[in-house]
Scaffold this motif. Structure first.
Motif, mmCIF file in Angstrom:
data_model
loop_
_atom_site.group_PDB
_atom_site.id
_atom_site.type_symbol
_atom_site.label_atom_id
_atom_site.label_comp_id
_atom_site.label_asym_id
_atom_site.label_seq_id
_atom_site.Cartn_x
_atom_site.Cartn_y
_atom_site.Cartn_z
ATOM 1 N N VAL A 120 -36.048 -74.532 -82.620
ATOM 2 C CA VAL A 120 -34.599 -74.732 -82.706
ATOM 3 C C VAL A 120 -34.138 -74.482 -84.141
ATOM 4 N N GLY A 121 -34.882 -75.006 -85.085
ATOM 5 C CA GLY A 121 -34.529 -74.848 -86.497
ATOM 6 C C GLY A 121 -34.476 -73.399 -86.935
ATOM 7 N N ARG A 122 -35.286 -72.560 -86.319
ATOM 8 C CA ARG A 122 -35.288 -71.134 -86.656
ATOM 9 C C ARG A 122 -34.420 -70.318 -85.704
ATOM 10 N N GLY A 123 -33.705 -71.003 -84.805
ATOM 11 C CA GLY A 123 -32.805 -70.310 -83.889
ATOM 12 C C GLY A 123 -33.506 -69.491 -82.834
ATOM 13 N N LEU A 124 -34.731 -69.876 -82.462
ATOM 14 C CA LEU A 124 -35.532 -69.081 -81.531
ATOM 15 C C LEU A 124 -35.686 -69.707 -80.149
ATOM 16 N N LEU A 125 -35.218 -70.935 -79.965
ATOM 17 C CA LEU A 125 -35.408 -71.581 -78.670
ATOM 18 C C LEU A 125 -34.156 -71.419 -77.817
ATOM 19 N N THR A 126 -34.341 -70.819 -76.656
ATOM 20 C CA THR A 126 -33.261 -70.636 -75.697
ATOM 21 C C THR A 126 -33.679 -71.282 -74.386
ATOM 22 N N THR A 127 -32.725 -71.409 -73.496
ATOM 23 C CA THR A 127 -33.034 -71.957 -72.179
ATOM 24 C C THR A 127 -34.086 -71.105 -71.479
ATOM 25 N N SER A 128 -33.994 -69.793 -71.638
ATOM 26 C CA SER A 128 -34.945 -68.908 -70.957
ATOM 27 C C SER A 128 -36.337 -68.949 -71.577
ATOM 28 N N SER A 129 -36.477 -69.438 -72.807
ATOM 29 C CA SER A 129 -37.806 -69.517 -73.425
ATOM 30 C C SER A 129 -38.460 -70.887 -73.228
ATOM 31 N N LEU A 130 -37.749 -71.827 -72.602
ATOM 32 C CA LEU A 130 -38.338 -73.151 -72.360
ATOM 33 C C LEU A 130 -39.614 -73.093 -71.516
ATOM 34 N N PRO A 131 -39.695 -72.222 -70.470
ATOM 35 C CA PRO A 131 -40.966 -72.144 -69.734
ATOM 36 C C PRO A 131 -42.141 -71.695 -70.609
ATOM 37 N N LEU A 132 -41.888 -70.859 -71.614
ATOM 38 C CA LEU A 132 -42.961 -70.459 -72.530
ATOM 39 C C LEU A 132 -43.429 -71.651 -73.349
ATOM 40 N N LEU A 133 -42.477 -72.450 -73.802
ATOM 41 C CA LEU A 133 -42.829 -73.654 -74.553
ATOM 42 C C LEU A 133 -43.601 -74.621 -73.663
ATOM 43 N N GLU A 134 -43.194 -74.764 -72.406
ATOM 44 C CA GLU A 134 -43.918 -75.627 -71.462
ATOM 45 C C GLU A 134 -45.349 -75.133 -71.272
ATOM 46 N N THR A 135 -45.504 -73.823 -71.129
ATOM 47 C CA THR A 135 -46.836 -73.246 -70.958
ATOM 48 C C THR A 135 -47.688 -73.480 -72.190
ATOM 49 N N TYR A 136 -47.099 -73.317 -73.362
ATOM 50 C CA TYR A 136 -47.803 -73.532 -74.628
ATOM 51 C C TYR A 136 -48.304 -74.978 -74.719
ATOM 52 N N VAL A 137 -47.421 -75.927 -74.472
ATOM 53 C CA VAL A 137 -47.797 -77.342 -74.560
ATOM 54 C C VAL A 137 -48.827 -77.684 -73.478
ATOM 55 N N GLY A 138 -48.653 -77.152 -72.276
ATOM 56 C CA GLY A 138 -49.627 -77.391 -71.206
ATOM 57 C C GLY A 138 -50.998 -76.826 -71.537
ATOM 58 N N ALA A 139 -51.020 -75.656 -72.153
ATOM 59 C CA ALA A 139 -52.301 -75.049 -72.530
ATOM 60 C C ALA A 139 -52.978 -75.846 -73.642
ATOM 61 N N LEU A 140 -52.194 -76.377 -74.581
ATOM 62 C CA LEU A 140 -52.777 -77.246 -75.612
ATOM 63 C C LEU A 140 -53.395 -78.496 -74.991
ATOM 64 N N TRP A 141 -52.698 -79.067 -74.008
ATOM 65 C CA TRP A 141 -53.228 -80.242 -73.321
ATOM 66 C C TRP A 141 -54.527 -79.894 -72.586
ATOM 67 N N MET A 142 -54.520 -78.763 -71.882
ATOM 68 C CA MET A 142 -55.722 -78.361 -71.138
ATOM 69 C C MET A 142 -56.897 -78.156 -72.088
ATOM 70 N N ALA A 143 -56.657 -77.535 -73.239
ATOM 71 C CA ALA A 143 -57.719 -77.330 -74.220
ATOM 72 C C ALA A 143 -58.270 -78.678 -74.696
ATOM 73 N N LYS A 144 -57.393 -79.631 -74.922
ATOM 74 C CA LYS A 144 -57.812 -80.976 -75.342
ATOM 75 C C LYS A 144 -58.690 -81.624 -74.275
ATOM 76 N N GLU A 145 -58.253 -81.526 -73.022
ATOM 77 C CA GLU A 145 -59.024 -82.097 -71.914
ATOM 78 C C GLU A 145 -60.398 -81.426 -71.792
ATOM 79 N N CYS A 146 -60.438 -80.121 -71.958
ATOM 80 C CA CYS A 146 -61.709 -79.391 -71.865
ATOM 81 C C CYS A 146 -62.664 -79.814 -72.973
ATOM 82 N N ARG A 147 -62.142 -79.974 -74.187
ATOM 83 C CA ARG A 147 -62.990 -80.428 -75.295
ATOM 84 C C ARG A 147 -63.575 -81.806 -74.995
#
Length: 139
Positions: free
Chosen positions: A41-68
């Motif tokens: 948001v601070g860099r003006g890059l977050l839009t409604t249409s990019s929210l699913p990418l952010l969700e995927t990013y956070v979900g993938a970080l969680w999955m990596a944590k669980e796998c470790r």
């Protein structure tokens, strides 16, 4: 990472405030969501249409944590059906999650290395110039 990365620039219609984390993401990832969303948001890059990418990013970080955690608990090798040693399936899941995280971090300009790329640096400078009112003067 193959191929050229897109030129990231602040977009019209970008969100002015980080939205709350979706309830389907694990609660222990809330700080990651807030930090990453606020950065975008601070860099003006977050839009409604990019929210699913952010969700995927956070979900993938969680999955990596669980796998470790699974690898730490069960080891890199596990016993198969006939007691033979085989690679822990969490290793393959970890690799896939890390690949997703790396790709999205680069595409969205989340990682420090991707922010230092020429395209992202130019977008950031363009946003600063636009905010200062001197965007037409090459300053």
């Amino acid at each position: 990472m193959k191929g050229a990365r897109p030129n990231l620039k602040a977009v019209d219609g970008g969100l002015l405030k980080a939205p709350p984390m979706p309830s389907h993401l694990p609660a222990d990832m809330k700080d990651v969501w807030r930090t990453t969303a606020a950065d975008l948001v601070g860099r003006g890059l977050l839009t409604t249409s990019s929210l699913p990418l952010l969700e995927t990013y956070v979900g993938a970080l969680w999955m990596a944590k669980e796998c470790r955690e699974a690898i730490a608990e069960h080891g890199v090798l596990v016993r198969g059906e006939k007691l033979q040693l085989k690679p822990n399936p969490a290793g393959a899941m970890l690799k896939a999650s890390q690949d997703t995280v790396a790709r999205l971090a680069a595409d969205m300009g989340i990682s420090a290395a991707s922010r230092n790329s020429n395209a992202i640096r130019a977008a950031t400078e363009g946003q600063k110039n636009a905010e200062s009112g001197f965007e037409n003067f090459d300053l």
